[in-house]
Scaffold this motif. Structure first.
Motif, PDB file in Angstrom:
ATOM      1  N   GLU A  17       0.829  -1.211   0.000  1.00 31.40           N
ATOM      2  CA  GLU A  17       0.000   0.000   0.000  1.00 31.40           C
ATOM      3  C   GLU A  17       0.858   1.254   0.000  1.00 31.40           C
ATOM      4  OE1 GLU A  17      -4.184  -0.322   2.187  1.00 31.40           O
ATOM      5  OE2 GLU A  17      -2.518  -0.874   3.492  1.00 31.40           O
ATOM      6  N   GLU A  18       1.895   1.260   0.828  1.00 30.77           N
ATOM      7  CA  GLU A  18       2.801   2.406   0.869  1.00 30.77           C
ATOM      8  C   GLU A  18       3.502   2.575  -0.473  1.00 30.77           C
ATOM      9  OE1 GLU A  18       4.074   2.386   5.603  1.00 30.77           O
ATOM     10  OE2 GLU A  18       5.214   1.190   4.168  1.00 30.77           O
ATOM     11  N   GLN A  19       3.836   1.474  -1.124  1.00 31.88           N
ATOM     12  CA  GLN A  19       4.483   1.518  -2.434  1.00 31.88           C
ATOM     13  C   GLN A  19       3.581   2.205  -3.463  1.00 31.88           C
ATOM     14  OE1 GLN A  19       7.632   0.635  -3.208  1.00 31.88           O
ATOM     15  NE2 GLN A  19       7.319   1.302  -5.302  1.00 31.88           N
ATOM     16  N   CYS A  20       2.284   1.940  -3.414  1.00 30.55           N
ATOM     17  CA  CYS A  20       1.341   2.582  -4.347  1.00 30.55           C
ATOM     18  C   CYS A  20       1.317   4.099  -4.150  1.00 30.55           C
ATOM     19  CB  CYS A  20      -0.058   2.004  -4.168  1.00 30.55           C
ATOM     20  SG  CYS A  20      -0.236   0.315  -4.734  1.00 30.55           S
ATOM     21  N   VAL A  21       1.288   4.539  -2.893  1.00 26.41           N
ATOM     22  CA  VAL A  21       1.306   5.978  -2.604  1.00 26.41           C
ATOM     23  C   VAL A  21       2.643   6.568  -3.038  1.00 26.41           C
ATOM     24  CG1 VAL A  21       1.241   7.704  -0.752  1.00 26.41           C
ATOM     25  CG2 VAL A  21      -0.349   5.773  -0.713  1.00 26.41           C
ATOM     26  N   LEU A  22       3.707   5.863  -2.777  1.00 29.49           N
ATOM     27  CA  LEU A  22       5.048   6.314  -3.157  1.00 29.49           C
ATOM     28  C   LEU A  22       5.171   6.474  -4.674  1.00 29.49           C
ATOM     29  CD1 LEU A  22       7.822   6.999  -2.048  1.00 29.49           C
ATOM     30  CD2 LEU A  22       8.365   4.569  -2.110  1.00 29.49           C
ATOM     31  N   GLU A  23       4.639   5.532  -5.425  1.00 29.47           N
ATOM     32  CA  GLU A  23       4.676   5.614  -6.890  1.00 29.47           C
ATOM     33  C   GLU A  23       3.868   6.810  -7.389  1.00 29.47           C
ATOM     34  OE1 GLU A  23       3.352   1.797  -8.274  1.00 29.47           O
ATOM     35  OE2 GLU A  23       5.253   0.833  -7.728  1.00 29.47           O
ATOM     36  N   ARG A  24       2.740   7.076  -6.747  1.00 36.19           N
ATOM     37  CA  ARG A  24       1.925   8.237  -7.136  1.00 36.19           C
ATOM     38  C   ARG A  24       2.698   9.532  -6.913  1.00 36.19           C
ATOM     39  NH1 ARG A  24      -4.045   9.906  -4.819  1.00 36.19           N
ATOM     40  NH2 ARG A  24      -4.176  11.843  -5.988  1.00 36.19           N
ATOM     41  N   ILE A  25       3.361   9.639  -5.779  1.00 34.48           N
ATOM     42  CA  ILE A  25       4.142  10.837  -5.477  1.00 34.48           C
ATOM     43  C   ILE A  25       5.323  10.948  -6.438  1.00 34.48           C
ATOM     44  CG2 ILE A  25       5.621  11.919  -3.738  1.00 34.48           C
ATOM     45  CD1 ILE A  25       3.656  10.721  -1.623  1.00 34.48           C
ATOM     46  N   GLN A  26       5.958   9.828  -6.736  1.00 34.68           N
ATOM     47  CA  GLN A  26       7.100   9.832  -7.659  1.00 34.68           C
ATOM     48  C   GLN A  26       6.655  10.239  -9.062  1.00 34.68           C
ATOM     49  OE1 GLN A  26       9.084   6.073  -8.021  1.00 34.68           O
ATOM     50  NE2 GLN A  26      10.765   6.918  -9.190  1.00 34.68           N
ATOM     51  N   ASN A  27       5.527   9.732  -9.525  1.00 38.76           N
ATOM     52  CA  ASN A  27       5.047  10.050 -10.870  1.00 38.76           C
ATOM     53  C   ASN A  27       4.627  11.511 -11.008  1.00 38.76           C
ATOM     54  OD1 ASN A  27       5.480   7.426 -11.702  1.00 38.76           O
ATOM     55  ND2 ASN A  27       3.370   6.796 -11.333  1.00 38.76           N
ATOM     56  N   ASP A  28       3.985  12.048  -9.976  1.00 40.28           N
ATOM     57  CA  ASP A  28       3.494  13.426 -10.025  1.00 40.28           C
ATOM     58  C   ASP A  28       4.540  14.447  -9.585  1.00 40.28           C
ATOM     59  OD1 ASP A  28       1.120  12.298 -10.839  1.00 40.28           O
ATOM     60  OD2 ASP A  28       0.078  12.612  -8.947  1.00 40.28           O
ATOM     61  N   LYS A  33      -1.968  17.141   0.012  1.00 35.46           N
ATOM     62  CA  LYS A  33      -2.647  16.300   0.998  1.00 35.46           C
ATOM     63  C   LYS A  33      -4.127  16.162   0.670  1.00 35.46           C
ATOM     64  CE  LYS A  33      -3.670  15.910   5.906  1.00 35.46           C
ATOM     65  NZ  LYS A  33      -3.497  16.498   7.226  1.00 35.46           N
ATOM     66  N   ARG A  34      -4.743  17.226   0.212  1.00 35.41           N
ATOM     67  CA  ARG A  34      -6.184  17.173  -0.056  1.00 35.41           C
ATOM     68  C   ARG A  34      -6.533  16.335  -1.284  1.00 35.41           C
ATOM     69  NH1 ARG A  34      -7.628  23.265  -2.114  1.00 35.41           N
ATOM     70  NH2 ARG A  34      -6.180  23.254  -3.853  1.00 35.41           N
ATOM     71  N   ASP A  35      -5.539  16.000  -2.102  1.00 36.64           N
ATOM     72  CA  ASP A  35      -5.765  15.129  -3.253  1.00 36.64           C
ATOM     73  C   ASP A  35      -5.688  13.651  -2.888  1.00 36.64           C
ATOM     74  OD1 ASP A  35      -6.086  17.332  -4.890  1.00 36.64           O
ATOM     75  OD2 ASP A  35      -3.977  17.353  -5.501  1.00 36.64           O
ATOM     76  N   LEU A  36      -5.339  13.357  -1.641  1.00 33.29           N
ATOM     77  CA  LEU A  36      -5.229  11.980  -1.183  1.00 33.29           C
ATOM     78  C   LEU A  36      -6.453  11.592  -0.357  1.00 33.29           C
ATOM     79  CD1 LEU A  36      -1.521  12.044   0.091  1.00 33.29           C
ATOM     80  CD2 LEU A  36      -2.346  11.164  -2.089  1.00 33.29           C
ATOM     81  N   THR A  37      -6.796  10.309  -0.415  1.00 33.19           N
ATOM     82  CA  THR A  37      -7.874   9.814   0.446  1.00 33.19           C
ATOM     83  C   THR A  37      -7.364   9.777   1.878  1.00 33.19           C
ATOM     84  OG1 THR A  37      -7.228   7.493   0.270  1.00 33.19           O
ATOM     85  CG2 THR A  37      -8.748   8.344  -1.419  1.00 33.19           C
ATOM     86  N   GLU A  38      -8.262   9.533   2.813  1.00 33.03           N
ATOM     87  CA  GLU A  38      -7.863   9.468   4.216  1.00 33.03           C
ATOM     88  C   GLU A  38      -6.836   8.349   4.441  1.00 33.03           C
ATOM     89  OE1 GLU A  38      -9.959   8.922   8.591  1.00 33.03           O
ATOM     90  OE2 GLU A  38     -11.181   9.543   6.883  1.00 33.03           O
ATOM     91  N   ARG A  39      -7.042   7.215   3.809  1.00 34.54           N
ATOM     92  CA  ARG A  39      -6.104   6.094   3.930  1.00 34.54           C
ATOM     93  C   ARG A  39      -4.742   6.451   3.318  1.00 34.54           C
ATOM     94  NH1 ARG A  39      -4.320   1.971   6.870  1.00 34.54           N
ATOM     95  NH2 ARG A  39      -3.337   0.392   5.588  1.00 34.54           N
ATOM     96  N   GLU A  40      -4.758   7.089   2.162  1.00 38.15           N
ATOM     97  CA  GLU A  40      -3.507   7.496   1.508  1.00 38.15           C
ATOM     98  C   GLU A  40      -2.756   8.526   2.355  1.00 38.15           C
ATOM     99  OE1 GLU A  40      -4.447   6.932  -3.229  1.00 38.15           O
ATOM    100  OE2 GLU A  40      -5.205   8.718  -2.225  1.00 38.15           O
ATOM    101  N   ILE A  63       1.973  19.557   1.198  1.00 37.25           N
ATOM    102  CA  ILE A  63       2.325  18.706   0.053  1.00 37.25           C
ATOM    103  C   ILE A  63       3.320  17.634   0.504  1.00 37.25           C
ATOM    104  CG2 ILE A  63       1.925  20.470  -1.713  1.00 37.25           C
ATOM    105  CD1 ILE A  63       5.040  20.706  -1.857  1.00 37.25           C
ATOM    106  N   TYR A  64       3.302  16.539  -0.230  1.00 37.47           N
ATOM    107  CA  TYR A  64       4.254  15.460  -0.010  1.00 37.47           C
ATOM    108  C   TYR A  64       5.115  15.344  -1.257  1.00 37.47           C
ATOM    109  CZ  TYR A  64       1.078  13.996   3.725  1.00 37.47           C
ATOM    110  OH  TYR A  64       0.299  13.961   4.853  1.00 37.47           O
ATOM    111  N   LYS A  65       6.425  15.134  -1.062  1.00 39.91           N
ATOM    112  CA  LYS A  65       7.315  14.903  -2.194  1.00 39.91           C
ATOM    113  C   LYS A  65       8.452  13.997  -1.756  1.00 39.91           C
ATOM    114  CE  LYS A  65      10.201  19.001  -1.895  1.00 39.91           C
ATOM    115  NZ  LYS A  65      10.724  20.125  -2.627  1.00 39.91           N
ATOM    116  N   LYS A  66       9.179  13.471  -2.733  1.00 39.99           N
ATOM    117  CA  LYS A  66      10.265  12.537  -2.476  1.00 39.99           C
ATOM    118  C   LYS A  66      11.353  13.208  -1.649  1.00 39.99           C
ATOM    119  CE  LYS A  66      13.870  10.066  -4.908  1.00 39.99           C
ATOM    120  NZ  LYS A  66      14.542   9.888  -6.159  1.00 39.99           N
ATOM    121  N   SER A  67      11.875  12.474  -0.700  1.00 37.73           N
ATOM    122  CA  SER A  67      12.993  12.955   0.100  1.00 37.73           C
ATOM    123  C   SER A  67      14.252  12.941  -0.757  1.00 37.73           C
ATOM    124  CB  SER A  67      13.184  12.058   1.320  1.00 37.73           C
ATOM    125  OG  SER A  67      14.343  12.417   2.015  1.00 37.73           O
ATOM    126  N   SER A  68      15.104  13.918  -0.594  1.00 36.95           N
ATOM    127  CA  SER A  68      16.331  13.982  -1.397  1.00 36.95           C
ATOM    128  C   SER A  68      17.328  12.894  -1.012  1.00 36.95           C
ATOM    129  CB  SER A  68      16.976  15.359  -1.257  1.00 36.95           C
ATOM    130  OG  SER A  68      17.308  15.593   0.087  1.00 36.95           O
TER     131      SER A  68
END
Length: 72
Positions: A17-28, A33-40, A63-68
């Motif tokens: 599940e975390e991998q799916c959220v991580l891939e979404r953040i990586q792709n975008d 935060k408001r674009d994510l569901t409560e679970r996300e 906002i969430y983004k990849k850590s450097s």
């Protein structure tokens, strides 16, 4: 379950599940935060706690983004 490598070659376990959220953040590049569901949002916070992504306030929005320090 997968492992993500962060600074100094430390490997951190990541659930599917975390991998799916991580891939979404990586792709975008960054996700509001408001674009994510409560679970996300919960999963994103778990990733922040693991130092895989960062949470920042930008123009009054969270906002969430990849850590450097993360390589995946």
């Amino acid at each position: 379950m997968r492992f993500i490598e962060i600074l100094n070659k430390i490997q951190i376990p990541v659930t599917n599940e975390e991998q799916c959220v991580l891939e979404r953040i990586q792709n975008d590049g960054k996700v509001s935060k408001r674009d994510l569901t409560e679970r996300e949002q919960y999963l994103a916070n778990q990733l922040v706690n693991k130092s895989i992504i960062v949470r920042k306030k930008h123009n009054g929005k969270i906002i969430y983004k990849k850590s450097s320090s993360t390589s995946y």
